[in-house]
Design a protein around this motif. Structure first.
Motif, mmCIF file in Angstrom:
data_model
loop_
_atom_site.group_PDB
_atom_site.id
_atom_site.type_symbol
_atom_site.label_atom_id
_atom_site.label_comp_id
_atom_site.label_asym_id
_atom_site.label_seq_id
_atom_site.Cartn_x
_atom_site.Cartn_y
_atom_site.Cartn_z
ATOM 1 N N ASN A 26 3.079 -62.855 -8.974
ATOM 2 C CA ASN A 26 3.664 -61.454 -10.204
ATOM 3 C C ASN A 26 2.315 -61.812 -10.744
ATOM 4 O O ASN A 26 2.888 -61.528 -11.958
ATOM 5 C CB ASN A 26 3.935 -63.754 -10.277
ATOM 6 N N LYS A 46 1.937 -51.606 -11.195
ATOM 7 C CA LYS A 46 1.381 -53.343 -10.674
ATOM 8 C C LYS A 46 0.222 -53.631 -10.498
ATOM 9 O O LYS A 46 -0.646 -53.033 -9.302
ATOM 10 C CB LYS A 46 1.665 -53.366 -9.805
ATOM 11 N N THR A 159 4.318 -59.814 0.156
ATOM 12 C CA THR A 159 4.815 -59.836 -1.346
ATOM 13 C C THR A 159 4.749 -59.765 -2.256
ATOM 14 O O THR A 159 6.167 -59.615 -3.759
ATOM 15 C CB THR A 159 3.941 -61.634 -1.828
ATOM 16 N N ILE A 162 8.760 -57.749 -2.617
ATOM 17 C CA ILE A 162 8.677 -59.213 -2.913
ATOM 18 C C ILE A 162 9.224 -59.037 -4.689
ATOM 19 O O ILE A 162 9.975 -58.524 -5.510
ATOM 20 C CB ILE A 162 9.113 -60.175 -2.532
ATOM 21 N N GLU A 163 8.241 -58.303 -4.761
ATOM 22 C CA GLU A 163 8.395 -58.421 -6.818
ATOM 23 C C GLU A 163 8.048 -57.249 -7.385
ATOM 24 O O GLU A 163 9.099 -57.447 -7.715
ATOM 25 C CB GLU A 163 6.660 -58.573 -7.026
ATOM 26 N N LEU A 165 10.714 -55.037 -6.625
ATOM 27 C CA LEU A 165 11.944 -55.156 -6.508
ATOM 28 C C LEU A 165 12.526 -55.463 -7.640
ATOM 29 O O LEU A 165 13.982 -55.590 -7.739
ATOM 30 C CB LEU A 165 12.685 -55.610 -4.400
ATOM 31 N N ARG A 166 12.047 -57.217 -8.023
ATOM 32 C CA ARG A 166 12.434 -57.399 -9.316
ATOM 33 C C ARG A 166 12.268 -57.116 -10.558
ATOM 34 O O ARG A 166 13.110 -57.707 -11.178
ATOM 35 C CB ARG A 166 11.659 -59.035 -9.114
ATOM 36 N N GLY A 167 11.719 -56.104 -10.308
ATOM 37 C CA GLY A 167 11.601 -55.413 -11.800
ATOM 38 C C GLY A 167 12.645 -54.015 -12.041
ATOM 39 O O GLY A 167 13.055 -53.651 -11.122
ATOM 40 N N TRP A 189 9.023 -55.231 3.183
ATOM 41 C CA TRP A 189 10.171 -55.710 2.552
ATOM 42 C C TRP A 189 10.825 -55.034 2.017
ATOM 43 O O TRP A 189 12.546 -54.841 1.702
ATOM 44 C CB TRP A 189 9.589 -56.814 1.836
ATOM 45 N N HIS A 193 14.908 -54.405 2.252
ATOM 46 C CA HIS A 193 15.684 -54.865 1.267
ATOM 47 C C HIS A 193 16.038 -53.654 -0.154
ATOM 48 O O HIS A 193 17.146 -53.565 -0.728
ATOM 49 C CB HIS A 193 14.659 -56.090 0.178
#
Length: 323
Positions: A26, A46, A159, A162-163, A165-167, A189, A193
């Motif tokens: 994160n 990031k 991972t 994953i993070e 795509l949350r933003g 990933w 997705h």
């Protein structure tokens, strides 16, 4: 996408996000208005530099080492140094020993940190990976791990996908391309997705072994003409990395040493962060190449910059890297 990428398992990437040391997970991701203004476009960054290793490598190393048998000794070669630090950290966390083989001229900043983390550091004249392999083969309790080859390392790095795509949504992601673990894990990933996202690798023009292998579809040995971007300066990629990048990476661009220095200055001026040269490769590509997409994302992958080794390059700016 073809079957070649399927050794990177989506369920294992999701699992990695649950078991990796939370200190690596994160990391922040955001658009800095000054950086966007300087680049003339929307750029999401990031930083993977705000952790005990100052590098993204802890994700993959922790996921891999956490699955090794108790009592093992983890053995690796680490030309750039960040992977060696990550293995040292993960081995200590999981109660294992670690032997890390590095080049004779490896960065003191990184080797000192490996030692502080409990690893036995071996400086060698010949390629570190070869010496590490021979050392591991001499004892069945030693486990030889290879960045760019072992799927768990790429899955741990995945991972980051994953993070991301949350933003805020983005059209293209530009990632440093060295041994291929980061970009293939993230791309695995994203392709599942967010298949519309374009994945671009930023390789060192002075060490384009994986870039040339990606273009040709064959493992190519390319002697590097500079190790300035040590973290992405390899001479021969792993066959697995070539297969995965061919299946998952949409494009590869090359960045020069001077462009890496310019990107380091840009990050320092706008973000207040000083990435190492390899860590700034994605940002360098966005600044210097025609990267498509209304919104572009990148990851600052490491901040173990040894300014003493750069000498006058940093103080005099990007032009000095071409001197």
């Amino acid at each position: 996408m073809t079957d070649l990428d399927l050794d990177l398992d989506l369920d294992r990437i999701a699992r990695a996000a649950e078991v990796i040391d939370p200190v690596f997970l994160n990391s922040p991701q955001y658009a800095d208005e000054r950086l966007c203004a300087r680049l003339g476009r929307r750029v999401l960054v990031k930083p993977e530099t705000l952790n005990p290793l100052r590098s993204f490598k802890g994700r993959g190393a922790d996921f891999l080492v956490g699955g090794l048998p108790p009592g093992s000794t983890v053995v690796c070669g680490s030309s750039g140094g960040n992977f060696g630090q990550a293995v040292a950290y993960a081995a200590r966390r999981h109660g294992l020993a670690a032997d890390v083989f590095v080049p004779a001229d490896a960065s003191p900043v990184k080797t000192d940190r490996m030692t502080a983390l409990g690893a036995r550091v071996h400086r060698v004249a010949e390629p570190p990976k070869e010496r590490a392999a021979a050392h591991a083969a001499a004892d069945p309790g030693r486990v030889f791990v290879v960045d760019g080859r072992d799927a768990a390392i790429a899955e741990g790095a995945g991972t980051i996908g994953i993070e991301l795509l949350r933003g805020e949504p983005f059209d293209t992601v530009v990632l440093p391309l060295g041994d291929g673990a980061l970009i293939t894990g993230v791309a695995r990933w994203l392709k599942a997705h967010a298949p519309g996202v374009r994945v671009v690798g930023a390789a060192s023009a002075a060490a384009p072994a994986l870039a040339e292998s990606w273009r040709s579809g064959e493992v190519r040995t390319v002697e590097r003409r500079s190790a300035f971007a040590a973290g992405i300066s390899i001479t021969r990629p792993e066959p697995e990395a070539v297969c995965r990048t061919r299946a998952l990476v949409d494009d590869v661009v090359l960045v020069e040493d001077a462009e890496l220095v310019a990107a380091m200055h840009l990050a320092a001026d706008t973000l207040g962060l000083l990435p190492e040269p390899a860590g700034a490769a994605g940002l360098a590509a966005i600044a210097a190449r025609d990267i498509p997409g209304a919104t572009v994302a990148t990851v600052l992958t490491g901040a173990n910059a040894d300014l003493a080794l750069f000498g006058g390059v940093w103080s005099t700016g990007p032009a000095a890297a071409t001197a």
